[in-house]
Design an enzyme around this catalytic site. Structure first.
Site, PDB file in Angstrom:
ATOM      1  N   LYS A  13       6.930  -2.439   6.713  1.00 60.87           N
ATOM      2  CA  LYS A  13       6.712  -1.019   7.030  1.00 60.87           C
ATOM      3  C   LYS A  13       7.882  -0.192   6.496  1.00 60.87           C
ATOM      4  O   LYS A  13       9.042  -0.527   6.744  1.00 60.87           O
ATOM      5  CB  LYS A  13       6.570  -0.838   8.549  1.00 60.87           C
ATOM      6  CG  LYS A  13       6.222   0.576   8.970  1.00 60.87           C
ATOM      7  CD  LYS A  13       5.735   0.618  10.402  1.00 60.87           C
ATOM      8  CE  LYS A  13       5.452   2.032  10.874  1.00 60.87           C
ATOM      9  NZ  LYS A  13       4.440   2.729  10.061  1.00 60.87           N
ATOM     10  N   PHE A  39      -5.607   4.111  14.858  1.00 64.62           N
ATOM     11  CA  PHE A  39      -7.064   4.009  15.000  1.00 64.62           C
ATOM     12  C   PHE A  39      -7.488   2.933  16.004  1.00 64.62           C
ATOM     13  O   PHE A  39      -8.684   2.785  16.249  1.00 64.62           O
ATOM     14  CB  PHE A  39      -7.703   3.675  13.646  1.00 64.62           C
ATOM     15  CG  PHE A  39      -7.690   4.821  12.667  1.00 64.62           C
ATOM     16  CD1 PHE A  39      -8.596   5.867  12.791  1.00 64.62           C
ATOM     17  CD2 PHE A  39      -6.793   4.856  11.625  1.00 64.62           C
ATOM     18  CE1 PHE A  39      -8.602   6.933  11.884  1.00 64.62           C
ATOM     19  CE2 PHE A  39      -6.790   5.913  10.712  1.00 64.62           C
ATOM     20  CZ  PHE A  39      -7.700   6.951  10.844  1.00 64.62           C
ATOM     21  N   ARG A  72      -5.312  -0.206  -2.636  1.00 64.85           N
ATOM     22  CA  ARG A  72      -4.843  -1.580  -2.840  1.00 64.85           C
ATOM     23  C   ARG A  72      -3.782  -1.989  -1.820  1.00 64.85           C
ATOM     24  O   ARG A  72      -3.250  -3.103  -1.873  1.00 64.85           O
ATOM     25  CB  ARG A  72      -4.292  -1.737  -4.267  1.00 64.85           C
ATOM     26  CG  ARG A  72      -5.399  -1.735  -5.330  1.00 64.85           C
ATOM     27  CD  ARG A  72      -4.893  -2.238  -6.686  1.00 64.85           C
ATOM     28  NE  ARG A  72      -4.007  -1.280  -7.338  1.00 64.85           N
ATOM     29  CZ  ARG A  72      -4.416  -0.253  -8.110  1.00 64.85           C
ATOM     30  NH1 ARG A  72      -5.700  -0.077  -8.317  1.00 64.85           N
ATOM     31  NH2 ARG A  72      -3.544   0.559  -8.671  1.00 64.85           N
ATOM     32  N   ARG A 111      -2.276  -2.605   2.249  1.00 68.87           N
ATOM     33  CA  ARG A 111      -2.755  -3.447   3.362  1.00 68.87           C
ATOM     34  C   ARG A 111      -3.905  -2.773   4.113  1.00 68.87           C
ATOM     35  O   ARG A 111      -4.957  -3.368   4.340  1.00 68.87           O
ATOM     36  CB  ARG A 111      -1.597  -3.727   4.352  1.00 68.87           C
ATOM     37  CG  ARG A 111      -0.588  -4.741   3.871  1.00 68.87           C
ATOM     38  CD  ARG A 111       0.599  -4.870   4.831  1.00 68.87           C
ATOM     39  NE  ARG A 111       1.444  -3.691   4.829  1.00 68.87           N
ATOM     40  CZ  ARG A 111       2.445  -3.488   3.961  1.00 68.87           C
ATOM     41  NH1 ARG A 111       2.757  -4.412   3.085  1.00 68.87           N
ATOM     42  NH2 ARG A 111       3.161  -2.380   4.000  1.00 68.87           N
ATOM     43  N   HIS A 132       7.115  -3.484  14.577  1.00 66.49           N
ATOM     44  CA  HIS A 132       6.204  -3.641  13.437  1.00 66.49           C
ATOM     45  C   HIS A 132       6.664  -4.737  12.489  1.00 66.49           C
ATOM     46  O   HIS A 132       7.806  -5.189  12.546  1.00 66.49           O
ATOM     47  CB  HIS A 132       6.104  -2.315  12.667  1.00 66.49           C
ATOM     48  CG  HIS A 132       5.217  -1.300  13.315  1.00 66.49           C
ATOM     49  ND1 HIS A 132       5.657  -0.472  14.320  1.00 66.49           N
ATOM     50  CD2 HIS A 132       3.910  -0.992  13.113  1.00 66.49           C
ATOM     51  CE1 HIS A 132       4.651   0.316  14.713  1.00 66.49           C
ATOM     52  NE2 HIS A 132       3.578   0.011  13.995  1.00 66.49           N
ATOM     53  N   THR A 180       2.730   6.330  15.388  1.00 69.51           N
ATOM     54  CA  THR A 180       2.252   6.195  16.775  1.00 69.51           C
ATOM     55  C   THR A 180       3.368   6.587  17.755  1.00 69.51           C
ATOM     56  O   THR A 180       3.121   7.305  18.733  1.00 69.51           O
ATOM     57  CB  THR A 180       1.811   4.740  17.033  1.00 69.51           C
ATOM     58  OG1 THR A 180       0.890   4.366  16.013  1.00 69.51           O
ATOM     59  CG2 THR A 180       1.180   4.581  18.403  1.00 69.51           C
TER      60      THR A 180
HETATM   61  N1  NDP Z   1      -3.368   5.212  11.627  1.00 66.82           N
HETATM   62  C1  NDP Z   1      -3.405   3.885  11.743  1.00 66.82           C
HETATM   63  O1  NDP Z   1      -4.102   3.312  12.610  1.00 66.82           O
HETATM   64  C2  NDP Z   1      -2.592   3.061  10.810  1.00 66.82           C
HETATM   65  C3  NDP Z   1      -1.763   3.690   9.917  1.00 66.82           C
HETATM   66  N2  NDP Z   1      -1.025   2.966   9.036  1.00 66.82           N
HETATM   67  C4  NDP Z   1      -0.243   3.741   8.086  1.00 66.82           C
HETATM   68  O2  NDP Z   1      -0.938   3.737   6.845  1.00 66.82           O
HETATM   69  C5  NDP Z   1       0.007   3.844   5.787  1.00 66.82           C
HETATM   70  C6  NDP Z   1      -0.233   2.689   4.813  1.00 66.82           C
HETATM   71  O3  NDP Z   1       0.124   1.474   5.442  1.00 66.82           O
HETATM   72  P1  NDP Z   1      -0.021   0.093   4.672  1.00 66.82           P
HETATM   73  O4  NDP Z   1      -1.409  -0.045   4.143  1.00 66.82           O
HETATM   74  O5  NDP Z   1       0.520  -0.943   5.567  1.00 66.82           O
HETATM   75  O6  NDP Z   1       0.987   0.324   3.443  1.00 66.82           O
HETATM   76  P2  NDP Z   1       0.904  -0.268   1.972  1.00 66.82           P
HETATM   77  O7  NDP Z   1       2.256  -0.059   1.366  1.00 66.82           O
HETATM   78  O8  NDP Z   1       0.345  -1.638   2.012  1.00 66.82           O
HETATM   79  O9  NDP Z   1      -0.163   0.676   1.253  1.00 66.82           O
HETATM   80  C7  NDP Z   1       0.099   1.944   0.742  1.00 66.82           C
HETATM   81  C8  NDP Z   1      -0.624   2.029  -0.574  1.00 66.82           C
HETATM   82  O10 NDP Z   1      -0.612   3.362  -1.057  1.00 66.82           O
HETATM   83  C9  NDP Z   1      -0.333   3.321  -2.441  1.00 66.82           C
HETATM   84  N3  NDP Z   1       0.140   4.600  -2.928  1.00 66.82           N
HETATM   85  C10 NDP Z   1       1.383   5.099  -3.001  1.00 66.82           C
HETATM   86  N4  NDP Z   1       1.369   6.344  -3.516  1.00 66.82           N
HETATM   87  C11 NDP Z   1       0.077   6.636  -3.767  1.00 66.82           C
HETATM   88  C12 NDP Z   1      -0.583   7.774  -4.303  1.00 66.82           C
HETATM   89  N5  NDP Z   1       0.098   8.870  -4.674  1.00 66.82           N
HETATM   90  N6  NDP Z   1      -1.933   7.750  -4.422  1.00 66.82           N
HETATM   91  C13 NDP Z   1      -2.630   6.668  -4.059  1.00 66.82           C
HETATM   92  N7  NDP Z   1      -2.058   5.549  -3.542  1.00 66.82           N
HETATM   93  C14 NDP Z   1      -0.713   5.536  -3.402  1.00 66.82           C
HETATM   94  C15 NDP Z   1       0.696   2.205  -2.549  1.00 66.82           C
HETATM   95  O11 NDP Z   1       0.838   1.763  -3.890  1.00 66.82           O
HETATM   96  P3  NDP Z   1       2.223   1.027  -4.323  1.00 66.82           P
HETATM   97  O12 NDP Z   1       2.384  -0.132  -3.401  1.00 66.82           O
HETATM   98  O13 NDP Z   1       1.982   0.645  -5.744  1.00 66.82           O
HETATM   99  O14 NDP Z   1       3.297   2.054  -4.128  1.00 66.82           O
HETATM  100  C16 NDP Z   1       0.051   1.155  -1.656  1.00 66.82           C
HETATM  101  O15 NDP Z   1      -0.932   0.400  -2.336  1.00 66.82           O
HETATM  102  C17 NDP Z   1       1.381   3.847   6.427  1.00 66.82           C
HETATM  103  O16 NDP Z   1       1.826   5.167   6.577  1.00 66.82           O
HETATM  104  C18 NDP Z   1       1.121   3.219   7.778  1.00 66.82           C
HETATM  105  O17 NDP Z   1       2.055   3.607   8.746  1.00 66.82           O
HETATM  106  C19 NDP Z   1      -1.053   1.607   9.025  1.00 66.82           C
HETATM  107  C20 NDP Z   1      -1.833   0.925   9.924  1.00 66.82           C
HETATM  108  C21 NDP Z   1      -2.668   1.596  10.882  1.00 66.82           C
HETATM  109  O1  LIG Z   2       2.550   0.686   9.204  1.00 67.17           O
HETATM  110  C1  LIG Z   2       1.826   0.145  10.079  1.00 67.17           C
HETATM  111  O2  LIG Z   2       1.563  -1.046  10.068  1.00 67.17           O
HETATM  112  C2  LIG Z   2       1.283   0.987  11.140  1.00 67.17           C
HETATM  113  N1  LIG Z   2       1.433   2.276  11.061  1.00 67.17           N
HETATM  114  C3  LIG Z   2       0.973   3.236  11.980  1.00 67.17           C
HETATM  115  C4  LIG Z   2       2.135   3.928  12.628  1.00 67.17           C
HETATM  116  O3  LIG Z   2       3.120   4.222  11.917  1.00 67.17           O
HETATM  117  O4  LIG Z   2       2.080   4.192  13.820  1.00 67.17           O
HETATM  118  C5  LIG Z   2      -0.041   2.683  12.963  1.00 67.17           C
HETATM  119  C6  LIG Z   2       0.261   1.291  13.417  1.00 67.17           C
HETATM  120  O5  LIG Z   2       1.378   1.326  14.215  1.00 67.17           O
HETATM  121  C7  LIG Z   2       0.475   0.377  12.222  1.00 67.17           C
END
Ligand code: NDP
Ligand SMILES: O=C(O)C1=N[C@H](C(=O)O)C[C@H](O)C1
Length: 250
Positions: free
Chosen positions: A141, A110, A16, A18, A137, A148
């Site tokens: 965040k 990614f 759920r 982003r 960012h 990255t």
């Molecule tokens: N590798 C890549 O290309 C990218 C990596 N990221 C990384 O991905 C991660 C998520 O980013 P983003 O989507 O923006 O963050 P969000 O906060 O929008 O999403 C994280 C989700 O994980 C949930 N969550 C927390 N604990 C658990 C658990 N134990 N089990 C299952 N779900 C859980 C949160 O719930 P709740 O909100 O209720 O706590 C929330 O819905 C970050 O570490 C970010 O840096 C982001 C973009 C690109």
């Molecule tokens: O939290 C984000 O948004 C992102 N997280 C990843 C990171 O920590 O590098 C990838 C990207 O920068 C977006």
């Protein structure tokens, strides 16, 4: 007559959030994948037990527990969650050593442009005595510096060590806390947060009389999705730990 190929059963952790929301949509829209579980905080982790591959976009504080659990269940993983220090990567490698045949992909970013930005930075590193990283960012965040930026610093530090370069020159003696960013393996990393940003990074190199700036911008989370799908398809036939998408791009 050709044999029908079974779709890859994919579960998403952080479904759920982003990135999780986007990942569920991308998996659901792929002909060769079935979205079999969407798990977020408060849901049972065991809901993903029927998956071939689990995609993790949660938070740095829970991702290691998720990995441990999936490895115990013999489930492959594609991990986008940030916070992977060299120590964490080594820990995962150690866990996987007991499960030959099981694969995990940890991809700090990614987006194809970000993967290339890291590769170009690693390539440039040996030619410049100075280097600093600025990651920028969205303000929602929760971790800093970004995954990255951590990975970029690790790659640059490795390249500098291989080239026999010493510490980055810096005469700072009198510093207000944080003014010079944080030190990641000898590389200064600065984190900016602002509404309107998504994910951006600059790597600034310097040597006598010139600088080189390598910059990447993700303006939309759609930029990450082709890489997520590629990693899901790849991890099925790739045992062990793969760090970064570069190795999967060919
Ligand atoms: N590798 C890549 O290309 C990218 C990596 N990221 C990384 O991905 C991660 C998520 O980013 P983003 O989507 O923006 O963050 P969000 O906060 O929008 O999403 C994280 C989700 O994980 C949930 N969550 C927390 N604990 C658990 C658990 N134990 N089990 C299952 N779900 C859980 C949160 O719930 P709740 O909100 O209720 O706590 C929330 O819905 C970050 O570490 C970010 O840096 C982001 C973009 C690109
Ligand atoms: O939290 C984000 O948004 C992102 N997280 C990843 C990171 O920590 O590098 C990838 C990207 O920068 C977006």
């Amino acid at each position: 007559m050709s044999e029908a190929v079974e779709p890859i059963r994919v579960g998403v952790l952080g479904a759920r959030g982003r990135m999780g929301t986007e990942a569920c949509r991308a998996v659901d829209g792929s002909d060769d994948m079935d979205l079999v579980a969407m798990v977020d905080e408060g849901d049972w982790l065991s809901n993903v037990s029927g998956a071939d591959v689990v995609v993790d976009f949660t938070t740095p504080d829970v991702v290691m527990d998720n990995i441990r659990w999936c490895i115990d269940q013999n489930i492959r993983m594609v991990i986008g969650t940030s916070g992977f220090t060299t120590e964490r990567l080594e820990e995962v490698r150690g866990w996987l050593a007991h499960k030959p045949g099981l694969g995990i992909v940890v991809a700090p970013n990614f987006a194809i442009g970000a993967v290339l930005m890291m590769e170009f930075a690693a390539r440039a590193a040996r030619y410049f005595e100075s280097v600093e990283i600025v990651e920028m960012h969205h303000p929602k965040k929760i971790d800093a510096p970004s995954g990255t930026a951590l990975r970029t610093a690790q790659l640059i530090a490795e390249a500098r060590a291989a080239a026999g370069l010493g510490p980055v020159p810096d005469a700072t003696k009198d510093e207000m806390a944080g003014a010079r960013g944080t030190d990641v393996e000898g590389i200064r990393v600065h984190a900016l947060r602002a509404t309107g940003l998504v994910a951006h990074q600059e790597v600034l190199f310097g040597t006598t009389g010139e600088t080189l700036t390598i910059r990447h911008d993700s303006y939309d989370r759609a930029s990450f999705m082709p890489g997520v799908l590629l990693a899901v398809r790849s991890v099925i036939k790739r045992p062990g730990l793969t760090v970064g998408l570069g190795a999967l791009l060919g």
